[in-house]
Structure formats: C-alpha cells, structure tokens
Design a protein around this motif. Structure first.
Motif, PDB file in Angstrom:
ATOM      1  N   LYS A   1       0.851  -1.199   0.040  1.00 37.11           N
ATOM      2  CA  LYS A   1       0.188   0.011   0.016  1.00 37.11           C
ATOM      3  C   LYS A   1       0.856   1.220  -0.113  1.00 37.11           C
ATOM      4  O   LYS A   1       0.470   2.182  -0.807  1.00 37.11           O
ATOM      5  CB  LYS A   1      -0.779  -0.190   1.132  1.00 37.11           C
ATOM      6  N   ILE A   2       1.813   1.367   0.770  1.00 42.73           N
ATOM      7  CA  ILE A   2       2.979   2.177   0.681  1.00 42.73           C
ATOM      8  C   ILE A   2       3.461   2.643  -0.461  1.00 42.73           C
ATOM      9  O   ILE A   2       3.571   3.566  -1.331  1.00 42.73           O
ATOM     10  CB  ILE A   2       3.929   2.247   1.792  1.00 42.73           C
ATOM     11  N   GLU A   3       3.704   1.663  -1.220  1.00 40.83           N
ATOM     12  CA  GLU A   3       4.431   1.596  -2.446  1.00 40.83           C
ATOM     13  C   GLU A   3       3.382   2.341  -3.537  1.00 40.83           C
ATOM     14  O   GLU A   3       3.720   3.248  -4.167  1.00 40.83           O
ATOM     15  CB  GLU A   3       4.928   0.384  -3.308  1.00 40.83           C
ATOM     16  N   ILE A   4       2.098   1.688  -3.320  1.00 41.78           N
ATOM     17  CA  ILE A   4       1.053   2.160  -4.313  1.00 41.78           C
ATOM     18  C   ILE A   4       0.810   3.776  -3.903  1.00 41.78           C
ATOM     19  O   ILE A   4       0.665   4.563  -4.921  1.00 41.78           O
ATOM     20  CB  ILE A   4      -0.177   1.464  -4.076  1.00 41.78           C
ATOM     21  N   MET A   5       0.746   4.296  -2.784  1.00 37.99           N
ATOM     22  CA  MET A   5       0.495   5.558  -2.202  1.00 37.99           C
ATOM     23  C   MET A   5       1.599   6.618  -2.841  1.00 37.99           C
ATOM     24  O   MET A   5       1.305   7.789  -3.074  1.00 37.99           O
ATOM     25  CB  MET A   5      -0.075   5.556  -0.994  1.00 37.99           C
TER      26      MET A   5
ATOM     27  N   GLU B   1       3.991   6.650  -5.011  1.00 39.84           N
ATOM     28  CA  GLU B   1       4.478   6.874  -6.350  1.00 39.84           C
ATOM     29  C   GLU B   1       3.411   5.982  -7.455  1.00 39.84           C
ATOM     30  O   GLU B   1       3.663   4.980  -7.913  1.00 39.84           O
ATOM     31  CB  GLU B   1       5.713   6.266  -6.712  1.00 39.84           C
ATOM     32  N   PRO B   2       2.179   6.492  -7.336  1.00 42.75           N
ATOM     33  CA  PRO B   2       1.117   5.605  -8.160  1.00 42.75           C
ATOM     34  C   PRO B   2       1.407   5.265  -9.227  1.00 42.75           C
ATOM     35  O   PRO B   2       1.178   4.382 -10.058  1.00 42.75           O
ATOM     36  CB  PRO B   2      -0.074   6.335  -7.885  1.00 42.75           C
ATOM     37  N   TYR B   3       2.005   6.463 -10.043  1.00 43.37           N
ATOM     38  CA  TYR B   3       2.319   6.262 -11.648  1.00 43.37           C
ATOM     39  C   TYR B   3       3.702   5.871 -11.900  1.00 43.37           C
ATOM     40  O   TYR B   3       3.933   5.210 -12.932  1.00 43.37           O
ATOM     41  CB  TYR B   3       2.117   7.599 -12.218  1.00 43.37           C
ATOM     42  N   ALA B   4       4.616   5.997 -11.022  1.00 42.45           N
ATOM     43  CA  ALA B   4       6.071   5.504 -11.097  1.00 42.45           C
ATOM     44  C   ALA B   4       6.564   4.195 -10.458  1.00 42.45           C
ATOM     45  O   ALA B   4       7.342   3.669 -10.534  1.00 42.45           O
ATOM     46  CB  ALA B   4       6.670   6.474 -10.882  1.00 42.45           C
ATOM     47  N   ALA B   5       5.394   3.594  -9.730  1.00 42.77           N
ATOM     48  CA  ALA B   5       5.479   2.296  -8.873  1.00 42.77           C
ATOM     49  C   ALA B   5       5.842   1.166  -9.686  1.00 42.77           C
ATOM     50  O   ALA B   5       5.234   1.280 -10.862  1.00 42.77           O
ATOM     51  CB  ALA B   5       4.385   2.153  -7.948  1.00 42.77           C
ATOM     52  N   LYS B   6       6.566   0.223  -9.207  1.00 39.64           N
ATOM     53  CA  LYS B   6       6.546  -0.927 -10.068  1.00 39.64           C
ATOM     54  C   LYS B   6       5.540  -1.906  -9.997  1.00 39.64           C
ATOM     55  O   LYS B   6       4.443  -1.511  -9.025  1.00 39.64           O
ATOM     56  CB  LYS B   6       7.660  -1.993  -9.510  1.00 39.64           C
ATOM     57  N   PRO B   7       4.932  -2.320 -10.954  1.00 40.01           N
ATOM     58  CA  PRO B   7       3.878  -3.230 -10.708  1.00 40.01           C
ATOM     59  C   PRO B   7       4.018  -4.165  -9.553  1.00 40.01           C
ATOM     60  O   PRO B   7       4.858  -4.814  -9.243  1.00 40.01           O
ATOM     61  CB  PRO B   7       3.899  -4.152 -12.131  1.00 40.01           C
ATOM     62  N   LEU B   8       2.556  -4.204  -9.038  1.00 39.68           N
ATOM     63  CA  LEU B   8       2.642  -5.015  -7.658  1.00 39.68           C
ATOM     64  C   LEU B   8       3.249  -6.574  -8.020  1.00 39.68           C
ATOM     65  O   LEU B   8       3.707  -7.071  -6.900  1.00 39.68           O
ATOM     66  CB  LEU B   8       1.114  -5.122  -7.417  1.00 39.68           C
TER      67      LEU B   8
ATOM     68  N   GLU C   1       5.639  -7.711  -9.759  1.00 37.72           N
ATOM     69  CA  GLU C   1       6.969  -7.437  -9.644  1.00 37.72           C
ATOM     70  C   GLU C   1       7.498  -7.188  -8.120  1.00 37.72           C
ATOM     71  O   GLU C   1       8.510  -7.864  -7.674  1.00 37.72           O
ATOM     72  CB  GLU C   1       7.605  -6.296 -10.514  1.00 37.72           C
ATOM     73  N   LEU C   2       6.883  -6.348  -7.305  1.00 37.53           N
ATOM     74  CA  LEU C   2       7.051  -6.154  -5.989  1.00 37.53           C
ATOM     75  C   LEU C   2       6.894  -7.613  -5.103  1.00 37.53           C
ATOM     76  O   LEU C   2       7.754  -7.819  -4.626  1.00 37.53           O
ATOM     77  CB  LEU C   2       6.198  -4.957  -5.484  1.00 37.53           C
ATOM     78  N   VAL C   3       5.843  -8.248  -5.598  1.00 33.04           N
ATOM     79  CA  VAL C   3       5.694  -9.312  -4.825  1.00 33.04           C
ATOM     80  C   VAL C   3       6.932 -10.549  -5.123  1.00 33.04           C
ATOM     81  O   VAL C   3       7.224 -11.028  -4.419  1.00 33.04           O
ATOM     82  CB  VAL C   3       4.208 -10.160  -5.173  1.00 33.04           C
ATOM     83  N   GLU C   4       7.102 -10.461  -6.491  1.00 33.07           N
ATOM     84  CA  GLU C   4       8.348 -11.555  -6.713  1.00 33.07           C
ATOM     85  C   GLU C   4       9.554 -10.802  -6.102  1.00 33.07           C
ATOM     86  O   GLU C   4      10.157 -11.908  -5.692  1.00 33.07           O
ATOM     87  CB  GLU C   4       8.497 -11.281  -8.274  1.00 33.07           C
ATOM     88  N   GLN C   5       9.647  -9.608  -6.057  1.00 33.77           N
ATOM     89  CA  GLN C   5      10.964  -9.182  -5.316  1.00 33.77           C
ATOM     90  C   GLN C   5      10.867  -9.456  -3.775  1.00 33.77           C
ATOM     91  O   GLN C   5      12.189  -9.906  -3.217  1.00 33.77           O
ATOM     92  CB  GLN C   5      10.928  -7.755  -5.268  1.00 33.77           C
ATOM     93  N   TYR C   6       9.618  -9.379  -3.030  1.00 34.69           N
ATOM     94  CA  TYR C   6       9.576  -9.503  -1.553  1.00 34.69           C
ATOM     95  C   TYR C   6       9.982 -11.053  -1.450  1.00 34.69           C
ATOM     96  O   TYR C   6      10.342 -11.450  -0.395  1.00 34.69           O
ATOM     97  CB  TYR C   6       8.161  -9.301  -1.256  1.00 34.69           C
ATOM     98  N   VAL C   7       9.294 -11.982  -2.310  1.00 32.67           N
ATOM     99  CA  VAL C   7       9.442 -13.484  -2.103  1.00 32.67           C
ATOM    100  C   VAL C   7      10.866 -14.034  -2.447  1.00 32.67           C
ATOM    101  O   VAL C   7      11.449 -14.729  -1.767  1.00 32.67           O
ATOM    102  CB  VAL C   7       8.607 -14.426  -3.183  1.00 32.67           C
ATOM    103  N   GLY C   8      11.740 -13.132  -3.214  1.00 26.01           N
ATOM    104  CA  GLY C   8      13.103 -13.489  -3.429  1.00 26.01           C
ATOM    105  C   GLY C   8      13.645 -13.077  -2.050  1.00 26.01           C
ATOM    106  O   GLY C   8      14.794 -13.873  -2.002  1.00 26.01           O
ATOM    107  N   HIS C   9      13.234 -12.249  -1.579  1.00 29.22           N
ATOM    108  CA  HIS C   9      14.230 -11.857  -0.348  1.00 29.22           C
ATOM    109  C   HIS C   9      13.801 -12.685   0.839  1.00 29.22           C
ATOM    110  O   HIS C   9      14.489 -12.428   2.058  1.00 29.22           O
ATOM    111  CB  HIS C   9      14.060 -10.306   0.016  1.00 29.22           C
ATOM    112  N   ASP C  10      12.541 -13.033   0.935  1.00 28.93           N
ATOM    113  CA  ASP C  10      11.852 -13.511   2.212  1.00 28.93           C
ATOM    114  C   ASP C  10      10.959 -14.844   1.800  1.00 28.93           C
ATOM    115  O   ASP C  10       9.829 -14.725   2.183  1.00 28.93           O
ATOM    116  CB  ASP C  10      10.975 -12.591   2.725  1.00 28.93           C
ATOM    117  N   ALA C  11      11.615 -15.975   1.110  1.00 31.80           N
ATOM    118  CA  ALA C  11      10.971 -16.963   0.660  1.00 31.80           C
ATOM    119  C   ALA C  11      10.369 -17.876   1.759  1.00 31.80           C
ATOM    120  O   ALA C  11       9.498 -18.353   1.636  1.00 31.80           O
ATOM    121  CB  ALA C  11      12.004 -17.786   0.055  1.00 31.80           C
TER     122      ALA C  11
END
Length: 58
Positions: free
Chosen positions: A14-18, A20-27, A29-39
């Motif tokens: 939600k913070i990411e969306i709020m 930079e709503p237009y410049a933010a990474k697609p959700l 991609e963020l989820v994939e990044q989070y899973v990569g860091h915290d499998a």
C-alpha cells in the motif's frame, strides 16, 4: 501463514502504491521481489498481495 507478516506486506504494498502511483513497479514485480528476499514467508506475501488486489478492485 502468519497474520502479522501478511499485515506487514500489505502495508508495504500500500505504501508503494500511495507514494508513487504512476512510477511504482507493478505489484506483481514487487511481490516477486519480496518473495526473493523472504522466501520463508512466501504464502503470507501472496496472501497480502491477494488482499491488496481485492481492496483495490473493490
């Protein structure tokens, strides 16, 4: 699945969306990044993603 971890990742998404709503990474991609860091919390991260999507889509 840990409810506190789900809530934490919901907040991050939600913070990411709020911020930079237009410049933010697609959700997705963020989820994939989070899973990569915290499998270890993959299921909680995916649950957070699903919850945020539901909230966005109404």
């Amino acid at each position: 699945m840990n409810p506190q971890v789900v809530e934490y990742y919901e907040s991050l998404l939600k913070i990411e969306i709020m911020q930079e709503p237009y410049a933010a990474k697609p959700l997705k991609e963020l989820v994939e990044q989070y899973v990569g860091h915290d499998a270890a919390h993959e299921q909680s991260i995916l649950a957070a993603y699903t919850n945020v999507l539901k909230e966005l889509l109404g």
